[in-house]
Design an enzyme around this catalytic site. Structure first.
Site, PDB file in Angstrom:
ATOM      1  CG  ASP A  13      11.251  -4.641  -0.003  1.00 19.82           C
ATOM      2  OD1 ASP A  13      10.250  -4.802  -0.706  1.00 19.82           O
ATOM      3  OD2 ASP A  13      11.530  -3.578   0.564  1.00 19.82           O
ATOM      4  CE  LYS A  16       6.595 -10.407   2.370  1.00 21.97           C
ATOM      5  NZ  LYS A  16       7.739  -9.481   2.452  1.00 21.97           N
ATOM      6  N   GLY A  17       7.523 -13.115  -2.505  1.00 18.37           N
ATOM      7  CA  GLY A  17       6.822 -13.408  -3.765  1.00 18.37           C
ATOM      8  C   GLY A  17       7.419 -14.614  -4.469  1.00 18.37           C
ATOM      9  CG  ASN A  38       1.440  -1.306   1.612  1.00 21.32           C
ATOM     10  OD1 ASN A  38       0.753  -2.197   1.123  1.00 21.32           O
ATOM     11  ND2 ASN A  38       1.580  -1.154   2.908  1.00 21.32           N
ATOM     12  N   GLY A  40       5.057  -4.940  -2.839  1.00 21.34           N
ATOM     13  CA  GLY A  40       5.513  -5.190  -4.205  1.00 21.34           C
ATOM     14  C   GLY A  40       6.109  -6.570  -4.229  1.00 21.34           C
ATOM     15  CG  HIS A  41       4.499  -9.721  -2.966  1.00 23.40           C
ATOM     16  ND1 HIS A  41       3.418 -10.306  -2.378  1.00 23.40           N
ATOM     17  CD2 HIS A  41       5.168  -9.083  -1.978  1.00 23.40           C
ATOM     18  CE1 HIS A  41       3.436 -10.030  -1.080  1.00 23.40           C
ATOM     19  NE2 HIS A  41       4.474  -9.292  -0.827  1.00 23.40           N
ATOM     20  CD  GLN A 226       3.278  -4.307   3.782  1.00 25.30           C
ATOM     21  OE1 GLN A 226       2.370  -4.815   4.394  1.00 25.30           O
ATOM     22  NE2 GLN A 226       3.112  -3.851   2.553  1.00 25.30           N
ATOM     23  CB  THR A 303       8.487   3.929  -3.808  1.00 30.38           C
ATOM     24  OG1 THR A 303       9.512   3.143  -3.167  1.00 30.38           O
ATOM     25  CG2 THR A 303       7.208   3.850  -2.988  1.00 30.38           C
ATOM     26  N   GLY A 304      10.340   2.588  -6.290  1.00 28.81           N
ATOM     27  CA  GLY A 304      11.606   2.776  -7.000  1.00 28.81           C
ATOM     28  C   GLY A 304      12.695   3.385  -6.138  1.00 28.81           C
TER      29      GLY A 304
HETATM   30  P1  IMP Z   1       3.022   2.516   4.277  1.00 23.01           P
HETATM   31  O1  IMP Z   1       2.751   1.056   4.360  1.00 23.01           O
HETATM   32  O2  IMP Z   1       2.925   3.061   2.880  1.00 23.01           O
HETATM   33  O3  IMP Z   1       2.219   3.301   5.267  1.00 23.01           O
HETATM   34  O4  IMP Z   1       4.559   2.760   4.699  1.00 23.01           O
HETATM   35  C1  IMP Z   1       5.013   2.580   6.046  1.00 23.01           C
HETATM   36  C2  IMP Z   1       6.424   2.006   6.059  1.00 23.01           C
HETATM   37  O5  IMP Z   1       6.379   0.666   5.555  1.00 23.01           O
HETATM   38  C3  IMP Z   1       7.427   2.729   5.162  1.00 23.01           C
HETATM   39  O6  IMP Z   1       8.700   2.661   5.783  1.00 23.01           O
HETATM   40  C4  IMP Z   1       7.431   1.913   3.879  1.00 23.01           C
HETATM   41  O7  IMP Z   1       8.638   2.056   3.157  1.00 23.01           O
HETATM   42  C5  IMP Z   1       7.283   0.539   4.464  1.00 23.01           C
HETATM   43  N1  IMP Z   1       6.684  -0.439   3.519  1.00 23.01           N
HETATM   44  C6  IMP Z   1       5.378  -0.574   3.200  1.00 23.01           C
HETATM   45  N2  IMP Z   1       5.204  -1.580   2.348  1.00 23.01           N
HETATM   46  C7  IMP Z   1       6.402  -2.112   2.126  1.00 23.01           C
HETATM   47  C8  IMP Z   1       6.864  -3.222   1.350  1.00 23.01           C
HETATM   48  O8  IMP Z   1       6.111  -3.947   0.696  1.00 23.01           O
HETATM   49  N3  IMP Z   1       8.207  -3.458   1.380  1.00 23.01           N
HETATM   50  C9  IMP Z   1       9.060  -2.716   2.130  1.00 23.01           C
HETATM   51  N4  IMP Z   1       8.674  -1.676   2.878  1.00 23.01           N
HETATM   52  C10 IMP Z   1       7.361  -1.379   2.878  1.00 23.01           C
END
Ligand code: IMP
Length: 440
Positions: A13, A16-17, A38, A40-41, A226, A303-304
């Site tokens: 977060d 990067k996007g 997972n 979100g850009h 990430q 996820t909001g």
């Molecule tokens: P997972 O990638 O869903 O397995 O989550 C593992 C950890 O990475 C958790 O703490 C998530 O909140 C975090 N996470 C995964 N993707 C992102 C992202 O794009 N931005 C921020 N945190 C992320």
């Protein structure tokens, strides 16, 4: 610099996007190399607003080729939903979006397992995005997972049965409901057949395509998802994601050799945020933390969930810079700091009475670390939309200079608002003309 990696320096977060969207006109191809939906850009330009999850941010640029590399885990339905959203917005990815035939398929049983495990962990949950990311990577590492190319395999049903033979007993042991069509071989096979048809125009040998493009002198922008502290090897294990979100992942996750990479731009938010559980030494649980959360609109794109907020942590930052080998930095969300009277930066961790400046691997040490801060005066002046570095208040410029000194990399971009245009391009740094030339 022809082939450049965009890497998050914190827990994701970082913005990067926006930076990918800003600089990608200087490239021919944008490639993602890890993660799945997972990520979100968020990209904002004009009146439009996009939250991309699987598809590279470069897709919003007409004609830009985009690759979803072999290191990704791709949920077919999530991909098709995102594709539909793009089409609705008038973006046509046909003929320029490629998914690696070697990418892992993230299937509904992976989602069930992720959610059941998190529920079982209770207070010790990792706080995953519940998208099935960990179990999908696990099925790859354990070699029972399916890859894109397998969706059309003659023995698809047997492969799905093998996958369910591993996942179902785990769900039973976790007390989860297994009477669900997602966990039925025949029903799952039927959906896979349909997905295979829908995905066919996009699936390709992307490693071969990329190698050919690079050989022809075309430029590749690698879009990391990430951040360094969520990296499976280098992050705050076990509170990490399951992929390599640092620069090494760009080679492994696309099939291009490391020697093809000749630049790394680290994306650093002017403060720190984290979604989910895990250590966060410079976290602010007070009014200042709430202020950053509100003003920075710190809500998870996927996820909001509200993001935890805190001061910039340069113990973590220097570690992320070391692992990634930075050529330069982009500093994002600078304007969010505008109202603060005083700004702190974490420069050390006090652990068992000693101050450390290296990033600890030990979970207990990290959990007990107390931040050692260096204090800076706030600029208390509006910087939203500032376009020239010289127009930033002196205190803001000092903040940037301190970050450059500590991270040992020049700050090329300072983001002063969510829009593509709201960015300072620092042309005074030599060697990056390709990236900072004009208003891209
Ligand atoms: P997972 O990638 O869903 O397995 O989550 C593992 C950890 O990475 C958790 O703490 C998530 O909140 C975090 N996470 C995964 N993707 C992102 C992202 O794009 N931005 C921020 N945190 C992320």
């Amino acid at each position: 610099m022809s082939n450049v990696v965009i890497a998050g320096m914190q827990w994701g977060d970082e913005g990067k996007g926006k930076i990918v969207d800003l600089i990608c006109p200087a490239f021919d191809v944008v490639a993602r190399f890890q993660g799945g939906h997972n990520a979100g850009h968020t990209v904002k330009f004009g009146d439009s607003h996009f939250a991309l999850r699987l598809i590279p941010s470069g897709i919003l640029h007409d004609g830009m080729r985009c690759v979803m590399g072999n290191g990704m885990v791709v949920a077919p339905q999530a991909f098709l939903d995102e594709l539909a959203e793009l089409k609705e917005a008038g973006v046509d990815p046909r003929g320029r979006l490629y998914i690696s035939e070697r990418a892992t398929v993230l299937l509904p049983p992976h989602v069930h397992l992720d959610q059941a495990r998190e529920a079982e962990r209770g207070a010790d949950a990792i706080g995953t995005t519940s998208r099935g990311i960990g179990p999908a990577y696990e099925s790859k590492a354990s070699r029972y997972g399916l890859r894109m190319v397998d969706l059309t395999a003659a023995d698809l049903e047997e492969r799905l049965a093998a996958l369910l033979a591993v996942i179902r007993p785990q769900l039973v042991a976790l007390g989860a409901d297994v009477d669900h069509p997602d966990l039925d071989v025949a029903a799952l096979a039927e959906r896979c057949h349909a997905w295979a048809g829908d995905l066919k125009p996009f699936v390709a040998d992307t490693g071969r395509l990329l190698a050919g493009w690079v050989r022809d002198g075309e430029r590749v922008l690698f879009e990391g998802a990430q951040g360094a502290l969520l990296d499976i090897d280098h992050g705050t294990f076990p509170f990490v994601t399951s992929s390599s979100s640092t620069v090494g992942g760009a080679a492994v996750g696309t099939g291009l050799p490391p020697t093809a990479i000749d630049g790394v731009i680290g994306i650093l938010k002017a403060y720190t945020t984290r979604v989910g559980a895990g250590p966060f030494t410079s976290e602010l649980l007070d009014e200042t933390g709430k202020h950053l959360q509100r003003r920075g609109n710190e809500l998870g794109t996927v996820t909001g969930r509200p993001r935890r907020c805190g001061w910039l942590d340069l113990v973590a930052g220097r570690y992320a810079a070391r692992v990634n080998g930075l050529s330069a930095l982009a500093l994002t969300k600078m304007d969010v700091m505008d109202r603060l009277a005083e700004i702190q930066v974490c420069v050390g961790y006090r652990i068992a009475g000693e101050v450390r400046t290296d990033y600890p691997a030990d979970r207990a040490a990290l959990a007990s670390a107390e931040p050692v801060y260096r204090s800076f005066p706030g600029w208390q002046q509006d910087t939203v939309g500032t376009l020239e570095f010289a127009d930033l208040p002196p205190a803001a410029r000092d903040y940037v200079a301190f970050i450059e000194e500590q991270m040992e990399a020049p700050v090329l971009f300072v983001s002063t608002g969510p829009k593509r245009e709201e960015t300072i391009l620092r042309r005074e740094h030599p060697g990056f003309e390709l990236l900072t030339a004009g208003r891209l």
